[in-house]
Design an enzyme around this catalytic site. Structure first.
Site, PDB file in Angstrom:
ATOM      1  N   ASP A  14     -18.761 -23.023 -25.404  1.00 32.38           N
ATOM      2  CA  ASP A  14     -19.377 -22.588 -24.150  1.00 32.38           C
ATOM      3  C   ASP A  14     -19.023 -21.129 -23.895  1.00 32.38           C
ATOM      4  O   ASP A  14     -17.849 -20.778 -23.876  1.00 32.38           O
ATOM      5  CB  ASP A  14     -18.823 -23.488 -23.039  1.00 32.38           C
ATOM      6  CG  ASP A  14     -19.585 -23.343 -21.741  1.00 32.38           C
ATOM      7  OD1 ASP A  14     -20.339 -22.364 -21.596  1.00 32.38           O
ATOM      8  OD2 ASP A  14     -19.411 -24.216 -20.870  1.00 32.38           O
ATOM      9  N   HIS A  16     -20.017 -19.219 -21.118  1.00 30.97           N
ATOM     10  CA  HIS A  16     -20.240 -18.785 -19.730  1.00 30.97           C
ATOM     11  C   HIS A  16     -19.008 -18.058 -19.216  1.00 30.97           C
ATOM     12  O   HIS A  16     -17.973 -18.672 -19.003  1.00 30.97           O
ATOM     13  CB  HIS A  16     -20.529 -19.991 -18.849  1.00 30.97           C
ATOM     14  CG  HIS A  16     -21.872 -20.596 -19.115  1.00 30.97           C
ATOM     15  ND1 HIS A  16     -22.060 -21.583 -20.049  1.00 30.97           N
ATOM     16  CD2 HIS A  16     -23.085 -20.347 -18.569  1.00 30.97           C
ATOM     17  CE1 HIS A  16     -23.344 -21.926 -20.072  1.00 30.97           C
ATOM     18  NE2 HIS A  16     -23.995 -21.193 -19.184  1.00 30.97           N
TER      19      HIS A  16
END
Lengths: 147, 470
Positions: A14, A16
């Site tokens: 991930d 983000h």
């Protein structure tokens, strides 16, 4: 005030990064000594960093919906590697789609996380105080378990 | 001011002692004037050094040349390093020891066991480098390890470079126990995870070598005659690489390979050890940032003592005639003086050199692992990026025997399948045929640009091009 070390990062594949930076600022401003591992962090990297920094809590974020597969076995791994008393928090968009958030949170609590903040409705208000309390409880041999 | 300055550099190896006289002109131009070598006498390693020194002094014109010398005789500077987690302080402790020029005997992570203590006592290292924890970080493991180390029954120097908060407790534990440990505390090697700090530890290691260890290495007499203190050979070579890579001098990323009889040393200096992107795809880096300048040592790759180990890889890489290579490797193992006698043997010799070079680079280099994220393919970088390396100096006794024939650098990476090895792509190879690298390392105050020029003038260029890795 006495220094409390925590490790922060976004788990799995991930990337983000925005929420991660906000959390770093928030917990630092609240007086924690934060080691931010950034994005795409593996379970072992969290644990390695926690051992070296003597961290009392690991704050795990997951925004892309694959938290279940990334977080499976996290608590067990901590125990295997000697982090007996570490407080584990998890937050973010933990699963894909509209699922009952209580059920989602329960799933991760059962996995061994101490607190789970699911969905995108959480504002940063009293989490620092909660964390401080949970760390104190853990020092006294008590672990907060919502479940 | 004198119209010119002279520099004497001497290196004591376990088989040969070499020395050179360099002349630095008024315009700072540097010249190699004289070079001598002599076999090292095992029983008195100072002997050849002093004799070469006297010959160089006789050749010198000035009364006060700059003098520097180094030694790797009697096992060099042996260190056992201790860290906490393998990916953090254990790795940094190893890196600090290697860049200071140490021979890393062993490395320990997490808790030190009774067996570890026994092992340390059997190995009798010159230095124990004890690290672990960030400042204000881990205490439990460090204190437990300090307690275990306090019981060591061998005289040794211990350098503590771990969590600063527990340094006083470590000091108390070590000094109150009955042992013959001399403890030196210095700054933490990893005060915070994001910013490792190897410089001070490295300097302390070198000072300890100069001040405390020379006696046991038979270097006392050389120190008295030369009026100078020695450095461990790889430590001074590392400093040379550092000096020649400062700022504008680092016109191209470069490296130095020292292929010895027992080990292969690899030094690299690159501007950007971490990639931002690879072929247009974003790259993330994980773990401790690789150092811009670093040294690695492969203890299982060498031209003589470890020829068999190197040859064993030939089959794996699909090289022709692995049996013949094996037989040659068996023949030369442990026989330092043996040189190739036939054309066929020369081919084997070059092949072993290729394997030593390629494998040490493959291990020194990092890798990219593809990660499929919701945003598409991205790469995760581990270790150091060497794809930009353009020049490679090859040093070591083997340079003469392989006669300028480029050891072909294999592109096979050693990383997991599907990963991309970050080994150099296109490199110019330079041969240090006169073996001046360790001697030039002692020309300290000269203009680094001139030192670089001299190094490359005395080496012979050969360009070796190869395609992208598979």
């Amino acid at each position: 005030m006495e220094q409390i070390n925590v490790v922060l990062g976004v788990i799995g594949s991930d990337c983000h990064a925005v929420g991660n930076k906000i959390l770093e600022r928030y917990f630092s401003a609240e007086g924690f000594s934060v080691t931010n591992l950034g994005v795409m962090v593996s379970q072992d990297e969290f644990i390695d960093a926690a051992i070296e920094t003597g961290a009392e809590a690991i704050l795990v974020s997951s925004l892309y919906g694959h938290a279940e597969i990334d977080c499976e076995g996290f608590r067990d791994r901590c125990l295997e590697r000697g982090l007996d008393h570490v407080v584990l928090y998890l937050g973010g968009n933990l699963v894909v789609g509209k699922t009952d958030q209580t059920a989602v949170e329960q799933k991760f609590l059962d996995m061994g996380f101490d607190r789970v903040f699911s969905g995108s409705h959480n504002e940063l208000t009293d989490q620092a105080q909660l964390l401080r309390d949970d760390i104190m409880a853990s020092r006294n041999g008590k672990r907060h378990r919502a479940g | 001011m004198m119209p010119y300055t002279e520099h004497i550099g001497i290196d004591i190896g376990s088989t040969w002692t070499k020395g050179a006289l360099f002349l630095e002109h008024e315009d700072r131009h540097l010249e190699l004037i004289e070079r001598f070598e002599q076999p090292t006498v095992r029983e008195d390693v100072s002997d050849a050094c002093i004799s070469i020194y006297q010959r160089l002094r006789a050749a010198a014109v000035t009364q006060d040349p700059n003098i520097g010398f180094s030694s790797s005789a009697h096992g060099g500077l042996s260190i056992i390093s201790i860290g906490l987690v393998p990916s953090f302080t254990e790795r940094l402790a190893k890196e600090a020891a290697l860049s200071a020029g140490a021979k890393l005997v062993h490395s320990i992570a997490y808790r030190i066991s009774r067996e570890d203590i026994q092992y340390i006592e059997d190995q009798r290292p010159d230095i124990i480098l004890f690290t672990g924890g960030t400042d204000g970080g881990n205490r439990g493991y460090i204190l437990e390890n300090a307690r275990a180390l306090a019981d060591l029954k061998i005289p040794t120097v211990m350098i503590y470079a771990g969590n600063r908060d527990v340094a006083p407790a470590v000091k108390t534990l070590i000094s109150e126990a009955r042992n013959a440990i001399e403890l030196i505390c210095c700054d933490n090697i990893m005060p915070v995870i994001e910013a490792p700090e190897l410089h001070e530890v490295r300097e302390v290691i070198k000072t300890v070598f100069m001040e405390k260890i020379i006696q046991g290495k038979g270097l006392q007499r050389a120190c008295e005659v030369l009026q100078s203190l020695p450095t461990p050979t790889p430590g001074s070579v590392f400093e040379l690489v550092e000096r020649l890579s400062d700022g504008p001098l680092l016109s191209a990323d470069w490296g130095l390979l020292d292929i010895g009889g027992a080990t292969t040393d690899c030094y690299t200096a690159v501007k950007d050890p971490i990639l931002d992107q690879y072929e247009g795809i974003p790259v993330f880096h994980r773990g401790i940032s690789p150092q811009r300048i670093s040294r690695s040592v492969e203890g299982d790759l060498g031209m003589r003592l470890n020829a068999l180990q190197a040859a064993a890889w030939a089959q794996r890489f699909g090289m022709p005639d692995p049996e013949g290579l094996r037989a040659y490797a068996e023949e030369v193992t442990g026989s330092i003086e043996r040189i190739p006698l036939t054309a066929a043997e020369l081919v084997y010799e070059r092949r072993i050199a290729s394997l030593c070079s390629s494998l040490s680079f493959a291990r020194h280099a990092g890798s990219l692992r593809p990660i499929y994220t919701p945003e598409g393919l991205q790469y995760m970088q581990q270790g150091k990026n060497l794809t930009s390396l353009k020049e490679l100096v090859i040093s070591g006794g083997v340079v003469r025997t392989i006669r300028r024939q480029a050891p072909e650098l294999l592109q096979q990476g050693l990383c997991e399948p599907h990963a991309i090895s970050l080994v150099p792509r296109t490199v110019s190879l330079w041969y240090d045929e006169s073996y001046i690298v360790p001697l030039l390392a002692h020309v300290r105050n000269a203009d680094p640009g001139q030192v670089r020029q001299l190094l490359f003038e005395h080496a012979l260029q050969k360009v070796d091009r190869h395609g992208e890795p598979s």
